[in-house]
Motif scaffolding. Sequence first.
Motif, PDB file in Angstrom:
ATOM      1  N   ASN A   1      31.570  17.205 -12.384  1.00 27.34           N
ATOM      2  CA  ASN A   1      32.270  18.286 -13.074  1.00 27.34           C
ATOM      3  C   ASN A   1      33.554  17.724 -13.686  1.00 27.34           C
ATOM      4  OD1 ASN A   1      33.924  20.510 -13.740  1.00 27.34           O
ATOM      5  ND2 ASN A   1      32.861  21.805 -12.248  1.00 27.34           N
ATOM      6  N   ILE A   2      33.506  17.398 -14.965  1.00 27.76           N
ATOM      7  CA  ILE A   2      34.627  16.736 -15.638  1.00 27.76           C
ATOM      8  C   ILE A   2      35.848  17.646 -15.707  1.00 27.76           C
ATOM      9  CG2 ILE A   2      35.391  15.621 -17.766  1.00 27.76           C
ATOM     10  CD1 ILE A   2      32.425  14.920 -18.273  1.00 27.76           C
ATOM     11  N   THR A   3      35.660  18.927 -15.973  1.00 26.98           N
ATOM     12  CA  THR A   3      36.788  19.851 -16.075  1.00 26.98           C
ATOM     13  C   THR A   3      37.529  19.953 -14.739  1.00 26.98           C
ATOM     14  OG1 THR A   3      35.614  21.097 -17.763  1.00 26.98           O
ATOM     15  CG2 THR A   3      37.465  22.188 -16.714  1.00 26.98           C
ATOM     16  N   ARG A   4      36.775  20.067 -13.656  1.00 30.20           N
ATOM     17  CA  ARG A   4      37.395  20.132 -12.333  1.00 30.20           C
ATOM     18  C   ARG A   4      38.126  18.819 -12.023  1.00 30.20           C
ATOM     19  NH1 ARG A   4      33.241  20.953  -8.306  1.00 30.20           N
ATOM     20  NH2 ARG A   4      33.191  18.710  -8.137  1.00 30.20           N
ATOM     21  N   ARG A   5      37.507  17.690 -12.379  1.00 29.88           N
ATOM     22  CA  ARG A   5      38.127  16.380 -12.127  1.00 29.88           C
ATOM     23  C   ARG A   5      39.426  16.237 -12.919  1.00 29.88           C
ATOM     24  NH1 ARG A   5      39.947  13.062  -8.868  1.00 29.88           N
ATOM     25  NH2 ARG A   5      39.777  10.857  -9.353  1.00 29.88           N
ATOM     26  N   ARG A   6      39.444  16.696 -14.164  1.00 32.10           N
ATOM     27  CA  ARG A   6      40.670  16.652 -14.959  1.00 32.10           C
ATOM     28  C   ARG A   6      41.771  17.446 -14.262  1.00 32.10           C
ATOM     29  NH1 ARG A   6      44.162  19.168 -17.555  1.00 32.10           N
ATOM     30  NH2 ARG A   6      43.107  21.131 -17.351  1.00 32.10           N
ATOM     31  N   GLY A   7      41.423  18.612 -13.735  1.00 35.15           N
ATOM     32  CA  GLY A   7      42.387  19.433 -13.013  1.00 35.15           C
ATOM     33  C   GLY A   7      42.927  18.740 -11.772  1.00 35.15           C
ATOM     34  N   GLN A   8      42.052  18.059 -11.038  1.00 36.80           N
ATOM     35  CA  GLN A   8      42.485  17.317  -9.858  1.00 36.80           C
ATOM     36  C   GLN A   8      43.459  16.199 -10.244  1.00 36.80           C
ATOM     37  OE1 GLN A   8      38.625  16.088  -8.539  1.00 36.80           O
ATOM     38  NE2 GLN A   8      38.358  17.858  -7.171  1.00 36.80           N
ATOM     39  N   LEU A   9      43.133  15.487 -11.310  1.00 38.18           N
ATOM     40  CA  LEU A   9      43.995  14.397 -11.764  1.00 38.18           C
ATOM     41  C   LEU A   9      45.315  14.931 -12.322  1.00 38.18           C
ATOM     42  CD1 LEU A   9      41.294  12.191 -13.516  1.00 38.18           C
ATOM     43  CD2 LEU A   9      42.506  11.632 -11.398  1.00 38.18           C
ATOM     44  N   GLN A  10      45.260  16.095 -12.976  1.00 32.71           N
ATOM     45  CA  GLN A  10      46.457  16.681 -13.577  1.00 32.71           C
ATOM     46  C   GLN A  10      47.515  16.987 -12.518  1.00 32.71           C
ATOM     47  OE1 GLN A  10      47.194  17.384 -17.159  1.00 32.71           O
ATOM     48  NE2 GLN A  10      49.039  17.129 -15.970  1.00 32.71           N
ATOM     49  N   THR A  11      47.065  17.363 -11.336  1.00 34.80           N
ATOM     50  CA  THR A  11      47.983  17.689 -10.248  1.00 34.80           C
ATOM     51  C   THR A  11      48.956  16.544  -9.974  1.00 34.80           C
ATOM     52  OG1 THR A  11      46.346  19.124  -9.231  1.00 34.80           O
ATOM     53  CG2 THR A  11      48.117  18.359  -7.812  1.00 34.80           C
ATOM     54  N   GLY A  12      48.497  15.312 -10.100  1.00 35.06           N
ATOM     55  CA  GLY A  12      49.347  14.156  -9.826  1.00 35.06           C
ATOM     56  C   GLY A  12      49.973  13.530 -11.054  1.00 35.06           C
ATOM     57  N   SER A  13      49.883  14.185 -12.213  1.00 36.39           N
ATOM     58  CA  SER A  13      50.389  13.589 -13.451  1.00 36.39           C
ATOM     59  C   SER A  13      51.449  14.463 -14.098  1.00 36.39           C
ATOM     60  CB  SER A  13      49.241  13.385 -14.442  1.00 36.39           C
ATOM     61  OG  SER A  13      49.732  12.887 -15.668  1.00 36.39           O
ATOM     62  N   PRO A  14      52.595  13.876 -14.462  1.00 43.17           N
ATOM     63  CA  PRO A  14      53.625  14.651 -15.148  1.00 43.17           C
ATOM     64  C   PRO A  14      53.305  14.886 -16.626  1.00 43.17           C
ATOM     65  CG  PRO A  14      54.341  12.384 -14.927  1.00 43.17           C
ATOM     66  CD  PRO A  14      53.032  12.502 -14.202  1.00 43.17           C
ATOM     67  N   HIS A  15      52.335  14.168 -17.159  1.00 37.66           N
ATOM     68  CA  HIS A  15      51.948  14.285 -18.565  1.00 37.66           C
ATOM     69  C   HIS A  15      50.606  14.997 -18.683  1.00 37.66           C
ATOM     70  CE1 HIS A  15      55.203  11.584 -19.548  1.00 37.66           C
ATOM     71  NE2 HIS A  15      54.765  10.752 -18.607  1.00 37.66           N
ATOM     72  N   PRO A  16      50.397  15.735 -19.775  1.00 39.09           N
ATOM     73  CA  PRO A  16      49.112  16.421 -19.960  1.00 39.09           C
ATOM     74  C   PRO A  16      47.949  15.428 -19.992  1.00 39.09           C
ATOM     75  CG  PRO A  16      50.711  17.107 -21.628  1.00 39.09           C
ATOM     76  CD  PRO A  16      51.317  15.963 -20.888  1.00 39.09           C
ATOM     77  N   LEU A  17      46.851  15.796 -19.356  1.00 39.48           N
ATOM     78  CA  LEU A  17      45.637  14.988 -19.381  1.00 39.48           C
ATOM     79  C   LEU A  17      44.613  15.678 -20.262  1.00 39.48           C
ATOM     80  CD1 LEU A  17      45.292  13.984 -15.623  1.00 39.48           C
ATOM     81  CD2 LEU A  17      46.228  12.633 -17.491  1.00 39.48           C
TER      82      LEU A  17
END
Length: 165
Positions: A24-40
């Motif tokens: 699930n790419i959308t869910r994975r992007r959300g998980q990664l976004q949590t740890g990133s100060p910049h938009p993914l």
Amino acid sequence: MPVYFIGQVQSNNCTRIKIGRTGNITRRRGQLQTGSPHPLEIMGWIRSDDEVALEKQLHIDFAHRRQIGEWFRIEPGEILPILRAEGDSGFVAKNADAFEITGYDRDAVPEYLGVWAWCDLEFHECCPFCGCFCGMHYQDASSMYHCTNCDALTDFSELSPYDDE
């Protein structure tokens, strides 16, 4: 399970891209976004029968550009040939406003916003509805364009064949 490319956008320039695999790419992007100060941003993905081997090969190909873990210093333009080479297994995350009319040329022919936010792609290369590199194929019988991946059938008079849904 697709192999994905997710980019970290800083001041409208992608500086790092993660190459990974997930169901699930959308869910994975959300998980990664949590740890990133910049938009993914989801850049694209490849469907593969052997996603483990494909991911490993891409990591080897870009090893000299590795920053940390599965993050690489590559530009979106470097991903595009990889996605194109995969044909109907390669996809771009289409621009949300794909095919919005941005103006008209001097012959009153409409000019459209591109399919992909980072590069101009024509509809004969990439379906503007699902992002598949199978492109849109003109059908004489219906006088419309057809995508063999998502079955979209359109004459491009409307923004999306799914607007009514």
